[in-house]
Scaffold this motif. Structure first.
Motif, mmCIF file in Angstrom:
data_model
loop_
_atom_site.group_PDB
_atom_site.id
_atom_site.type_symbol
_atom_site.label_atom_id
_atom_site.label_comp_id
_atom_site.label_asym_id
_atom_site.label_seq_id
_atom_site.Cartn_x
_atom_site.Cartn_y
_atom_site.Cartn_z
ATOM 1 N N ALA A 613 0.729 -1.085 0.022
ATOM 2 C CA ALA A 613 -0.053 -0.135 0.016
ATOM 3 C C ALA A 613 0.976 1.168 -0.094
ATOM 4 N N TYR A 614 1.705 1.278 0.807
ATOM 5 C CA TYR A 614 2.947 2.530 0.987
ATOM 6 C C TYR A 614 3.450 2.646 -0.320
ATOM 7 N N ALA A 615 3.951 1.373 -0.734
ATOM 8 C CA ALA A 615 4.745 1.332 -1.919
ATOM 9 C C ALA A 615 3.937 1.828 -3.190
ATOM 10 N N GLU A 616 2.720 1.408 -3.087
ATOM 11 C CA GLU A 616 1.881 2.109 -4.304
ATOM 12 C C GLU A 616 1.789 3.699 -4.139
ATOM 13 N N ARG A 617 1.635 4.200 -2.720
ATOM 14 C CA ARG A 617 1.537 5.605 -2.706
ATOM 15 C C ARG A 617 2.964 6.271 -3.444
ATOM 16 N N GLY A 618 3.964 5.720 -2.922
ATOM 17 C CA GLY A 618 5.311 6.245 -3.238
ATOM 18 C C GLY A 618 5.368 6.226 -4.808
ATOM 19 N N TYR A 636 5.773 -0.251 -10.634
ATOM 20 C CA TYR A 636 4.437 -0.404 -10.440
ATOM 21 C C TYR A 636 3.676 -1.582 -10.937
ATOM 22 N N CYS A 637 4.370 -1.666 -12.096
ATOM 23 C CA CYS A 637 3.674 -3.229 -12.879
ATOM 24 C C CYS A 637 3.987 -4.342 -11.896
ATOM 25 N N ARG A 638 5.156 -4.251 -11.418
ATOM 26 C CA ARG A 638 5.685 -5.547 -10.355
ATOM 27 C C ARG A 638 4.677 -5.431 -9.334
ATOM 28 N N LEU A 639 4.277 -4.292 -8.869
ATOM 29 C CA LEU A 639 3.446 -4.200 -7.698
ATOM 30 C C LEU A 639 2.041 -4.618 -8.018
ATOM 31 N N LEU A 640 1.501 -4.305 -9.118
ATOM 32 C CA LEU A 640 0.210 -4.874 -9.679
ATOM 33 C C LEU A 640 0.321 -6.280 -9.672
ATOM 34 N N LEU A 641 1.274 -6.896 -10.077
ATOM 35 C CA LEU A 641 1.431 -8.535 -10.317
ATOM 36 C C LEU A 641 1.551 -9.031 -8.846
ATOM 37 N N LEU A 642 2.217 -8.307 -7.868
ATOM 38 C CA LEU A 642 2.172 -8.911 -6.604
ATOM 39 C C LEU A 642 0.875 -8.741 -5.859
ATOM 40 N N GLN A 644 -1.954 -9.151 -7.402
ATOM 41 C CA GLN A 644 -2.811 -9.969 -8.310
ATOM 42 C C GLN A 644 -3.778 -8.943 -9.155
ATOM 43 N N ARG A 645 -3.706 -7.802 -9.376
ATOM 44 C CA ARG A 645 -4.235 -6.868 -10.242
ATOM 45 C C ARG A 645 -3.831 -7.151 -11.757
ATOM 46 N N TYR A 646 -4.252 -8.123 -12.129
ATOM 47 C CA TYR A 646 -3.727 -8.411 -13.517
ATOM 48 C C TYR A 646 -4.158 -7.576 -14.751
ATOM 49 N N ASP A 647 -5.482 -7.387 -14.764
ATOM 50 C CA ASP A 647 -6.052 -6.257 -15.578
ATOM 51 C C ASP A 647 -5.351 -5.198 -15.596
ATOM 52 N N GLU A 648 -5.188 -4.363 -14.497
ATOM 53 C CA GLU A 648 -4.410 -3.304 -14.401
ATOM 54 C C GLU A 648 -3.057 -3.204 -14.833
ATOM 55 N N LEU A 649 -2.216 -4.444 -14.568
ATOM 56 C CA LEU A 649 -0.979 -4.624 -15.146
ATOM 57 C C LEU A 649 -0.982 -4.649 -16.431
ATOM 58 N N ILE A 650 -1.924 -5.420 -17.317
ATOM 59 C CA ILE A 650 -2.024 -5.274 -18.799
ATOM 60 C C ILE A 650 -2.106 -3.948 -19.316
ATOM 61 N N GLU A 651 -3.037 -3.597 -18.751
ATOM 62 C CA GLU A 651 -3.439 -2.087 -19.337
ATOM 63 C C GLU A 651 -2.466 -1.178 -19.126
ATOM 64 N N ARG A 652 -1.654 -1.010 -18.037
ATOM 65 C CA ARG A 652 -0.475 -0.114 -17.929
ATOM 66 C C ARG A 652 0.675 -0.509 -18.485
ATOM 67 N N ALA A 653 1.024 -1.855 -18.593
ATOM 68 C CA ALA A 653 2.398 -2.341 -19.395
ATOM 69 C C ALA A 653 2.208 -2.081 -20.972
#
Length: 746
Positions: A613-618, A636-642, A644-653
């Motif tokens: 959570a804090y990592a995402e804010r930073g 940030y993409c790695r964070l989304l993978l960790l 488990q927000r896979y659709d967001e990861l694909i959209e951002r990457a």
């Protein structure tokens, strides 16, 4: 003699007068020695004894006649065994002698003799295995035979390793940077470049003097062999470090377009030569065990060049004006523990510090290295400090949490080492209740003037316009007195009016009795709306006698009655009759507190501790200021993978992949996201693209096999596993998986 040879090399790198002439003479001398050694005879009863007898030995033939296991061993130690040891080993007649030699070989390098563990041997084989596993994939050669393998086995993991993919103008390259790696008498910091010559594997070590920067670039109308300005321009687009290293491997030397850039290429060549010759540096100290084994002596004493020195540490954390957490390190070295070198008319000191921060689960959160280049002192300055302790001071960013800090200090002059550790317990900020931060006991405080621009850089133990001189061992005298320096943290909801109700009480006790007390209202000290205040109080020690004492600081809420203690700090100290010798210091400057680098650095720390959570804010704060920050986007993409927000990861990457279509990390992240979504068709697309970038990487082949297995393409899955096992036969789990798939297909 060896020490002065090293010093001469350092002087050459510093650009001393007649440096180029001396360098050429040294090359001539080295070449003469190597030429003569290649025709010298090896001894029968000791290598030197055989030279005297002028008996010629065919060492190539002797090696071919060795049993296979000893040939393999010579391969394994080829970059660390000296010429003297190698020739001695080849003359041994029995396996018993050879086994004894190998035992003594490792003992001669053991930094902790007498213990069960040989750290040098373990580290060497870790490097050897890594080189063979990862550094020969693009080549027909085993990893240890490649240039990268040779450097890795000799010097270990570089502090920085930057890959450059094959581009429109440049060939595939890697930049390695070694920092604070002063083993083998090498400079404290230097670069190395590996590149695919003409775009073809394997990676080769680039030589600034003979290859020239043109070799790193693809020929074309825009890049010409003799146009160094254009070459520098294109390399600069890849980064300052790679552009500088193309002309000089030494960061302190002149790069392209600077005075001395031609000599810098020769200095780089000498650096490479020093690395190649590193195995012979300690040859003299190891001759005894070689001769003893040749002459059949059952026992031999091995001199170990590994000594320890003692240091004291002071580690304190604080919050900056921006609300971020930092910690200060002070290391005190007594004059009798600090060995100083001398060259010509100057004294010099060379130290480096390495640190590791771990959390409560023993996860490594941060590692760092600070290399202190030679501190030179003339006779007068040396006399001023020779009987005074030295304090090394550093400052580094951190986040709230409970951490363990391990520090290793090396004296590169005396080859001594010191270790120390500290605990850092940093509560969450902002505070839920008032509390006091770390208490510093201070010798003196200096106010930095506005006009002193050299002091405007942020340094350790510096707070706004105050620079404090901490006492590492908390020893004070009546004459000098003592200063208490600390911070108070208030909750968000507290008002300045409420803060004015607080009283501060300083109580000094000795032998169980309070000797003195100083009290004062906080109202005069608290700026409007300040949630963190930095305070200091001078304390008189005249009433104390020599010996142990303690200081207690109480923060009392005086709203009712006699007040309630809401925060408390304590420190023990010692009073002596005579003032301690004044310390002299080295203070490492850091970048300003408001640098965006800290946002990214702290986000990485939160990721390392698992606080997503804090990592995402930073990371969002970093990307809010600079949306094109590629490392932050990638993390940030790695964070989304960790998360488990896979659709967001694909959209951002996916948009990032448009600009970097061959970036392996992006391909893998998107491929993993589809894999976890059980979309095997899409996962296959990205992993096949990744396979083109990493054709000989077993993990990619294994995952692709899993994907094809789920797509019911069993033959393809089997083929990929067999290819993976050819590259790395030691994968037991993959062997079992292959057996299972084959049995299912029958």
């Amino acid at each position: 003699m060896e020490m002065f040879t090293t010093l001469v090399k350092k002087a050459l790198r510093k650009g001393k007068r007649w440096g180029t002439i001396c360098f050429l003479l040294s090359l001539f001398a080295i070449g003469s020695v190597l030429f003569s050694n290649s025709f010298s005879a090896a001894p029968a009863g000791g290598v030197e004894g055989q030279n005297k007898e002028k008996q010629k030995l065919d060492f190539k033939k002797l090696r071919k006649e060795l049993p296979a296991k000893y040939q393999r061993w010579l391969d394994e130690v080829t970059y660390i065994i000296s010429d003297y040891e190698n020739q001695g080993f080849l003359q041994l007649k029995t396996d018993e002698q050879r086994d004894l030699f190998i035992e003594r070989f490792w003992l001669a390098r053991d930094p902790t003799p007498g213990t069960k563990k040989n750290e040098f041997k373990e580290e060497h084989y870790k490097r050897w295995e890594y080189a063979n596993k990862y550094l020969g994939r693009e080549s027909y050669l085993p990893g240890w035979k490649t240039d990268r393998g040779r450097i890795y086995i000799t010097l270990g993991e570089p502090a920085l390793r930057v890959p450059f993919e094959d581009g429109f103008y440049n060939h595939t390259m890697e930049l390695w940077q070694y920092i604070s790696n002063t083993q083998h008498h090498l400079p404290p910091g230097f670069y190395l470049i590996f590149y695919m010559k003409d775009g073809m594997p394997p990676f080769r070590l680039y030589r600034p003097l003979t290859d020239t920067a043109y070799r790193l670039l693809k020929p074309g109308p825009d890049v010409k062999p003799l146009d160094e300005d254009t070459q520098f321009e294109f390399l600069s687009k890849l980064g300052y470090d790679i552009a500088h290293a193309a002309w000089s491997y030494l960061p302190s030397s002149g790069g392209f377009g600077t005075f001395g850039s031609s000599a810098a290429g020769m200095e780089s060549e000498q650096l490479i030569g020093d690395i190649w010759r590193a195995r012979n540096l300690e040859e003299e100290s190891r001759k005894d065990y070689v001769d003893a084994t040749l002459t059949g002596k059952a026992e031999v004493e091995v001199e170990v060049y590994f000594r320890t020195m003692t240091i004291e540490n002071l580690v304190r954390w604080f919050a900056s004006s921006t609300g971020n957490v930092f910690y200060d390190i002070a290391l005190k070295i007594e004059p009798e523990d600090l060995e100083v070198g001398k060259y010509e008319e100057q004294y010099f000191i060379n130290l480096d510090l390495n640190g590791t921060i771990k959390d409560e689960e023993e996860n490594v959160v941060d590692t760092f290295s600070y290399g202190l280049e030679d501190i030179y002192l003339d006779e007068a300055k040396f006399e001023q400090i020779r009987y005074r302790p030295m304090i090394l001071m550093f400052r580094r960013a951190l986040i709230p949490g409970n951490f363990h800090l391990d520090l290793v200090l090396r004296n590169n002059v005396s080859k001594e080492i010191a270790t120390t550790s500290a605990e850092l317990v940093i509560p969450p900020l902002p505070a839920e209740v008032p509390f006091m931060g770390n208490l510093y006991l201070v010798n003196k405080i200096t106010r930095i003037s506005e006009g002193d621009k050299s002091s405007q850089r942020v340094k350790a133990f510096q707070f706004e316009d105050l620079a404090i001189s901490p006492s590492v061992d908390n020893i004070f005298s009546r004459e000098e007195g003592m200063i208490a320096f600390y911070q108070i943290f208030f909750p968000d909801e507290i008002t300045p009016q409420q803060a004015s109700n607080y009283l501060l009480s300083y109580e000094i006790s000795q032998r169980g009795k309070m000797v003195s007390r100083v009290e004062g209202s906080l109202a005069e000290l608290v700026p409007s709306n300040a949630l963190v205040i930095t305070l200091y109080q001078r304390l008189n020690l005249e009433k104390l006698s020599a010996g142990k004492a303690s200081l207690d600081i109480f923060l009392k809420n005086m709203t009712t009655g006699e007040g309630v203690v809401e925060a408390y700090a304590r420190a023990d100290f010692e009073l002596v009759s005579q003032p301690e010798p004044e310390c002299w210091s080295y203070n490492q400057a850091i970048i300003p507190y408001d640098s965006p680098q800290y946002d990214y650095f702290r986000a990485k720390l939160y990721m390392n501790t698992g606080d997503y959570a804090y990592a995402e804010r930073g990371l969002m704060a970093v990307l809010g200021k600079n949306p094109e920050h590629f490392p932050a986007n990638l993390d940030y993409c790695r964070l989304l993978l960790l998360s488990q927000r896979y659709d967001e990861l694909i959209e951002r990457a996916s948009p990032l992949l448009v600009n970097s279509p061959r970036h392996p990390a992006l391909l893998e992240l998107i491929g993993q996201a589809y894999l976890y979504k059980n979309d095997y068709q899409e996962a296959r697309r990205y992993y096949e693209r990744l396979r083109l970038e990493r054709p000989k990487y077993p993990p990619v082949l294994n995952i692709l096999s899993y994907i094809y297995y789920n797509l019911k393409q069993t033959e393809k899955a089997i083929q990929l596993l067999e290819e993976s096992l050819k590259l790395d036969p030691a994968q037991e789990e993959i062997q079992e998986r292959l057996k299972k798939i084959k049995s299912e297909s029958q």
